[in-house]
Enzyme design. Structure first.
Site, PDB file in Angstrom:
ATOM      1  CB  ALA A 152     -23.516  -6.312  16.563  1.00  0.00           C
TER       2      ALA A 152
ATOM      3  N   PRO B 120     -26.253  -4.068   6.423  1.00  0.00           N
ATOM      4  CG  PRO B 120     -27.782  -5.703   5.713  1.00  0.00           C
ATOM      5  CD  PRO B 120     -27.356  -4.930   6.931  1.00  0.00           C
TER       6      PRO B 120
ATOM      7  CB  SER C 286     -17.671   3.941   6.446  1.00  0.00           C
ATOM      8  OG  SER C 286     -16.703   2.994   6.037  1.00  0.00           O
TER       9      SER C 286
ATOM     10  CD  GLN D   1      22.757  -1.292  -8.335  1.00  0.00           C
ATOM     11  OE1 GLN D   1      22.283  -0.933  -9.418  1.00  0.00           O
ATOM     12  NE2 GLN D   1      23.799  -0.709  -7.788  1.00  0.00           N
TER      13      GLN D   1
ATOM     14  CD  GLU E 287     -11.340  -1.462  14.633  1.00  0.00           C
ATOM     15  OE1 GLU E 287     -10.830  -0.462  15.176  1.00  0.00           O
ATOM     16  OE2 GLU E 287     -11.130  -2.625  15.005  1.00  0.00           O
ATOM     17  N   GLY E 288     -13.144   1.684   9.629  1.00  0.00           N
ATOM     18  CA  GLY E 288     -12.910   2.881   8.834  1.00  0.00           C
ATOM     19  C   GLY E 288     -12.063   2.559   7.622  1.00  0.00           C
ATOM     20  CB  THR E 289     -12.795   2.421   3.976  1.00  0.00           C
ATOM     21  OG1 THR E 289     -13.324   3.761   3.846  1.00  0.00           O
ATOM     22  CG2 THR E 289     -13.945   1.429   4.074  1.00  0.00           C
TER      23      THR E 289
END
Length: 395
Positions: A131, A135, A139, A284, A369-371
């Protein structure tokens, strides 16, 4: 028919190849069924129980907590995520949350804390959660506002967490909170909160495009015993980042599993479908798409397993390598899956078709987990720091 030649790369040892073979057999037996009408909580509980019974969750905790290895083996974690994600997104989710949710205990817990909270994670009898997000703090972990105040024999916790994976089904939560007056990241600490603790509740469940157990948590005068503090006061940010150092590259591995499945589904489709009296595979433009997809998959795998190998070799931190792996692999997987949907045509956006499910599954990986944007900043910062150190003659 997913390509397995990469298992011969020098990043891997024989034990990793044996794990891949064993897990592939397990996944084909237990993780090949997809039905989004099923109870997502029950599905995840079932995966945790089966993964624990099969011994695979022993990879998510260290040996002194009932796990397989003395310390977390990142290559094993990444391989497991890749294979599970190829077969079923919730199987991957159920596996990794056992590790990510208990990671602070594995990395910084006392022997007593490890014995108390980790064996059940490895056995699949206890579900773990992490957790961190709030809000107004995603990050930016240093913006956490959930507060822990010393109270006699323990701490009183107040605040809100959101977007919490396993929220509502976890037995234990590792919670990042502010302790003391130090500003930003310097004032954080991590606590274990067990489900059912007075003052703690799951305020609501969150419905997302790819169903997962997600929830909003509330802490109101939630009294936590002093022994539930992981590490020392003020170490919360360091512990959280160390946890991500282990697991961030495995997010890329999950994306890689999704991408491999998308390529296989695309290959099947273009060799079956005829357009203007010839196979779609013979055009192709189709071949160009397949070439791009295959190349992005291999490039992702190289970055992921480079980062995992580096960490397993004893590197204290792999922030740059893990961020590169996570950023590139998740973005590449989005492109690969989008191409697969395009090659499937109208069927590709039909509910119940695998590439449609993958399209929804992969989207969140570019955020949590980090943008992608934050990881770019991390990579640039690490690159700048290396350059500055070189200019000063320190390298």
């Amino acid at each position: 028919m997913a390509d397995k030649s990469y298992l011969g790369w020098p990043f891997f040892e024989e034990r990793h190849r044996a794990l891949a073979a064993e897990l592939e057999i397990w996944a084909k037996k237990y993780a090949s069924h997809h039905d989004e009408s099923e109870d997502v909580d029950a599905v995840c509980r079932g995966f945790v129980a089966r993964l624990g019974a099969a011994g695979f969750l022993g990879l998510t905790v260290p040996k002194d907590g009932g796990g397989k290895y003395d310390r977390l083996d990142v290559r094993s974690l990444a391989l497991a995520r890749e294979i599970l994600a190829y077969h079923h997104g919730l199987a991957d989710f159920s596996f990794v949350m056992q590790g990510l949710g208990s990671g602070p205990i594995s990395l910084f817990g006392t022997p007593e804390q490890k014995k108390r909270w980790l064996p059940g994670v490895a056995e699949g009898t206890r579900i773990a959660a992490l957790a961190m997000s709030e809000p107004d703090a995603g990050s930016d972990v240093g913006a956490v506002s959930t507060v822990a105040v010393p109270d006699g024999q323990g701490y009183r916790l107040n605040g809100v967490k959101t977007w919490i994976s396993n929220g509502g089904i976890a037995d234990q939560y590792t919670v990042v909170a502010r302790l003391g007056d130090a500003p930003g990241a310097k004032g954080l600490a991590i606590f274990v909160v067990e489900a059912g603790t007075p003052g703690f509740r799951v305020a609501e469940r969150i419905d997302v495009i790819a169903p997962h157990p997600l929830g909003k948590l509330e802490f109101r005068d939630c009294l936590i015993p002093a022994g539930n503090l992981i590490g020392q006061p003020g170490e919360g940010f360091k512990i959280a980042m160390s946890n991500l150092d282990v697991f961030r590259s495995t997010v890329g591995a999950a994306a890689l599993g999704f991408a491999r499945r998308a390529l296989d589904e695309a290959l099947k489709r273009v060799h079956e479908r005829k357009v203007f009296d010839q196979k779609l595979a013979d055009y192709q433009l189709t071949q160009a798409k397949i070439a791009d997809m295959a190349t992005e998959i291999d490039a992702s795998a190289l970055l992921i397993y480079r980062a995992a190998w580096t960490k397993d070799q004893g590197a204290a931190r792999v922030t740059r390598e893990a961020s590169m792996a996570k950023m590139y692999a998740t973005e590449a997987a989005q492109r690969v899956i989008d191409a697969a949907v395009q090659l499937w045509g109208g069927l590709g956006v039909t509910r119940g078709v695998m590439v449609e499910s993958l399209y929804r599954e992969v989207r969140a990986l570019r955020i949590y987990e980090g943008t992608t944007e934050v990881n770019k900043l991390v990579i640039a910062g690490q690159t700048y720091a290396a350059y500055a150190a070189e200019q000063k003659g320190q390298v």
